[in-house]
Scaffold this active site. Structure first.
Site, PDB file in Angstrom:
ATOM      1  N   TYR A 117     -31.308  12.232  11.444  1.00 37.19           N
ATOM      2  CA  TYR A 117     -32.264  11.407  12.192  1.00 37.19           C
ATOM      3  C   TYR A 117     -33.487  11.072  11.365  1.00 37.19           C
ATOM      4  O   TYR A 117     -34.091  11.935  10.725  1.00 37.19           O
ATOM      5  CB  TYR A 117     -32.733  12.124  13.473  1.00 37.19           C
ATOM      6  N   SER A 154       0.354  -4.126  -4.134  1.00 32.52           N
ATOM      7  CA  SER A 154      -0.896  -3.377  -3.916  1.00 32.52           C
ATOM      8  C   SER A 154      -2.083  -4.285  -3.623  1.00 32.52           C
ATOM      9  O   SER A 154      -3.109  -4.213  -4.274  1.00 32.52           O
ATOM     10  CB  SER A 154      -1.224  -2.529  -5.162  1.00 32.52           C
ATOM     11  N   ALA A 213       0.803  -1.234   0.000  1.00 32.89           N
ATOM     12  CA  ALA A 213       0.000   0.000   0.000  1.00 32.89           C
ATOM     13  C   ALA A 213       0.831   1.277   0.000  1.00 32.89           C
ATOM     14  O   ALA A 213       0.695   2.111  -0.891  1.00 32.89           O
ATOM     15  CB  ALA A 213      -0.958  -0.013   1.187  1.00 32.89           C
ATOM     16  N   GLU A 260      10.057  -5.564  -4.413  1.00 31.14           N
ATOM     17  CA  GLU A 260       9.070  -6.287  -3.589  1.00 31.14           C
ATOM     18  C   GLU A 260       9.519  -7.741  -3.478  1.00 31.14           C
ATOM     19  O   GLU A 260       9.746  -8.393  -4.489  1.00 31.14           O
ATOM     20  CB  GLU A 260       7.678  -6.198  -4.224  1.00 31.14           C
ATOM     21  N   ARG A 281       2.897   2.102 -16.192  1.00 30.70           N
ATOM     22  CA  ARG A 281       3.053   3.528 -15.873  1.00 30.70           C
ATOM     23  C   ARG A 281       4.519   3.876 -15.650  1.00 30.70           C
ATOM     24  O   ARG A 281       4.843   4.809 -14.916  1.00 30.70           O
ATOM     25  CB  ARG A 281       2.219   3.860 -14.644  1.00 30.70           C
ATOM     26  N   CYS A 327      -6.029  -6.728   4.643  1.00 33.56           N
ATOM     27  CA  CYS A 327      -7.228  -6.672   5.504  1.00 33.56           C
ATOM     28  C   CYS A 327      -8.327  -7.587   4.965  1.00 33.56           C
ATOM     29  O   CYS A 327      -9.235  -7.974   5.708  1.00 33.56           O
ATOM     30  CB  CYS A 327      -7.778  -5.248   5.576  1.00 33.56           C
ATOM     31  N   TRP A 382     -32.527  10.709  19.892  1.00 34.66           N
ATOM     32  CA  TRP A 382     -31.202  11.025  20.419  1.00 34.66           C
ATOM     33  C   TRP A 382     -30.255   9.922  19.964  1.00 34.66           C
ATOM     34  O   TRP A 382     -30.382   8.788  20.397  1.00 34.66           O
ATOM     35  CB  TRP A 382     -31.209  11.090  21.953  1.00 34.66           C
ATOM     36  N   ASP A 402       3.164   0.390   7.584  1.00 36.38           N
ATOM     37  CA  ASP A 402       3.264  -0.356   8.839  1.00 36.38           C
ATOM     38  C   ASP A 402       4.660  -0.349   9.454  1.00 36.38           C
ATOM     39  O   ASP A 402       4.871  -0.938  10.513  1.00 36.38           O
ATOM     40  CB  ASP A 402       2.835  -1.816   8.621  1.00 36.38           C
ATOM     41  N   VAL A 430      15.415  -6.449  -0.694  1.00 31.09           N
ATOM     42  CA  VAL A 430      16.494  -5.526  -0.348  1.00 31.09           C
ATOM     43  C   VAL A 430      17.134  -6.027   0.941  1.00 31.09           C
ATOM     44  O   VAL A 430      16.447  -6.278   1.935  1.00 31.09           O
ATOM     45  CB  VAL A 430      15.967  -4.082  -0.201  1.00 31.09           C
TER      46      VAL A 430
END
Length: 461
Positions: A436, A47, A17, A41, A78, A51, A444, A293, A88
């Site tokens: 509401y 990407s 990410a 990577e 791109r 989660c 409330w 992270d 690495v």
């Protein structure tokens, strides 16, 4: 020194990410003739949504590739020179270069950089236990991990699963395994599941998990993972008991993956994450950024650095880094600590500080808990909801909110996240003009009921 007639080179370490968001954003600002981008990577994928792994394992998400936001081919199209399965192994800060090793062939080479992005992510905590590396014991950090776990679940002769740890991943994996028809036991060190909540709110999660048929064992340390004749996992042992297991999932949490940064002498915080400034530059280094992270972030409520490994922050960090590395300007001001999760139809939400966080930073506070409903009580489908709120004793400033309920808890916490960011008091919150109608909330809103109660307590103090 800059290579190739004035063209700069940006090197990105880590292709998930934060790293690929940074590369993409830098590319938006600068074309390939001005900025060369090389990304390393070590895994097979870029990407992807870690989660989403529990939902893929549980079957709610059918295909692995549904979790991939951008494929390697899309990044390369791109003009990002993306090198997969390349790890690495060293950062040479003085020489402005990185050493990388091809995972398949073992060949190593140096690549020089003008600008460096460290996005090495997190690694799952693997307990120092006998048997922790046995076949059938799984972490769930990457798509490769998810695939390996699904393969084990498909092949398993028996249907007994043990999950070690009851944080977000542990709780979500327990549900996924139930959905797959396994008998699930969760062994948890804390007194209640979800240590990101106060124990009184964690108890509500505990009850819901037992309602799903998950056996919860709290306040217990795993001492050993036992294996059978074939070397595969067969049980999880604690000091007092043994739980048979055909598969074990580790959900003990993650630590920042900062071994490279540490070896290079870059500044790390109390939690082992890299320390950056507001522009996400590594402190004391003009041409090195870090995000995701592997960094620590400022908690805007406590005023202290915190470790919060979440995909939302990683993507924002990447945007900020890419803007700055690409010659623009952006900052990441910090977090308030918002997180949501679910176990079946129970929604679990929290933002700001828990009681122990507030005590740790020396804040005096009042805490209130209220019971309300998700909709008007007379409207079909109204279900109970518990809201806990912390407010600073003399000022009434909101410090934190935890919500557990059957529906509407997860998005309601966003009201509190905005209030925390704006530094509202609980008295100011009672005047918020929230939406509401009977199908959506009582007249409330539960958050406002809690704010009203907290404001009364603050006045009383």
């Amino acid at each position: 020194m800059s290579m190739h007639q004035g063209r700069e080179r940006l090197v990105v370490v880590g292709g998930d990410a934060a790293g690929m968001s940074a590369a993409s954003q830098a590319r938006r600002l600068k074309g390939p003739e001005e900025l060369e981008i090389v990304a390393f990577e070590r895994g097979h994928f870029t990407s992807f949504s870690a989660c989403g792994i529990p939902y893929w394992v549980g079957g709610a998400v059918p295909e692995r590739d549904d979790l991939i936001a951008r494929t390697p081919e899309e990044h390369r199209a791109r003009d990002i020179d993306l090198r997969l399965r390349t790890e690495v192994t060293e950062l040479d800060v003085a020489g402005q270069r990185v050493r990388a090793r091809d995972v398949e062939s073992g060949a190593e080479s140096w690549t020089s950089y003008d600008k460096l992005v460290i996005a090495t992510g997190a690694r799952p905590v693997r307990p120092e236990l006998p048997g922790a590396d046995a076949p059938g014991v799984h972490g769930v950090q990457t798509l490769d991990d998810g695939q390996a776990l699904i393969d084990t679940l498909t092949r398993a002769k028996g249907r007994r699963a043990v999950v070690v740890g009851a944080g977000y991943i542990g709780v979500e994996m327990a549900e996924a395994l139930i959905d797959r028809g396994f008998e699930v036991t969760v062994v948890n060190r804390g007194e209640q599941p979800m240590s990101t909540l106060d124990p009184d709110m964690g108890r509500l999660v505990h009850r819901a998990m037992e309602g799903l048929g998950i056996a919860m064992v709290n306040g217990t340390e795993v001492t050993e993972i036992r294996t059978g004749e074939d070397g595969r996992v067969r049980a999880v042992a604690t000091r007092h008991a043994e739980y048979p297991a055909d598969v074990v999932v580790l959900g003990i949490g993650v630590r920042p993956e900062t071994a490279l940064a540490r070896a290079a002498g870059l500044p790390l915080g109390a939690h082992g994450g890299l320390l950056t400034d507001l522009a996400m530059r590594v402190r004391g280094h003009e041409n090195i950024w870090a995000g995701g992270d592997c960094v620590e972030v400022l908690n805007l409520v406590s005023g202290q650095e915190q470790y919060v490994p979440l995909g939302t922050h990683a993507n924002k960090h990447g945007q900020v880094i890419g803007s700055n590395a690409g010659g623009g300007y952006a900052t990441f001001p910090g977090v308030v600590g918002t997180a949501v999760s679910k176990v079946c139809d129970l929604e679990i939400a929290r933002t700001g500080l828990r009681e122990k966080d507030a005590r740790r930073v020396g804040l005096e506070f009042e805490a209130v808990t209220i019971e309300s409903t998700s909709r008007a009580g007379y409207y079909p489908g109204a279900s109970p909801m518990t809201v806990k709120m912390l407010a600073e004793r003399r000022t009434g400033r909101l410090l934190g909110v935890q919500i557990v309920g059957r529906e509407g808890a997860a998005k309601r916490v966003d009201i509190a996240a905005v209030a925390l960011t704006a530094r509202l008091t609980v008295a100011q919150m009672t005047a918020l003009d929230l939406g509401y109608a009977p199908p959506f909330s009582p007249v409330w809103d539960p958050v406002l009921v809690a704010a009203r109660k907290a404001a009364g307590k603050v006045r009383g103090s």
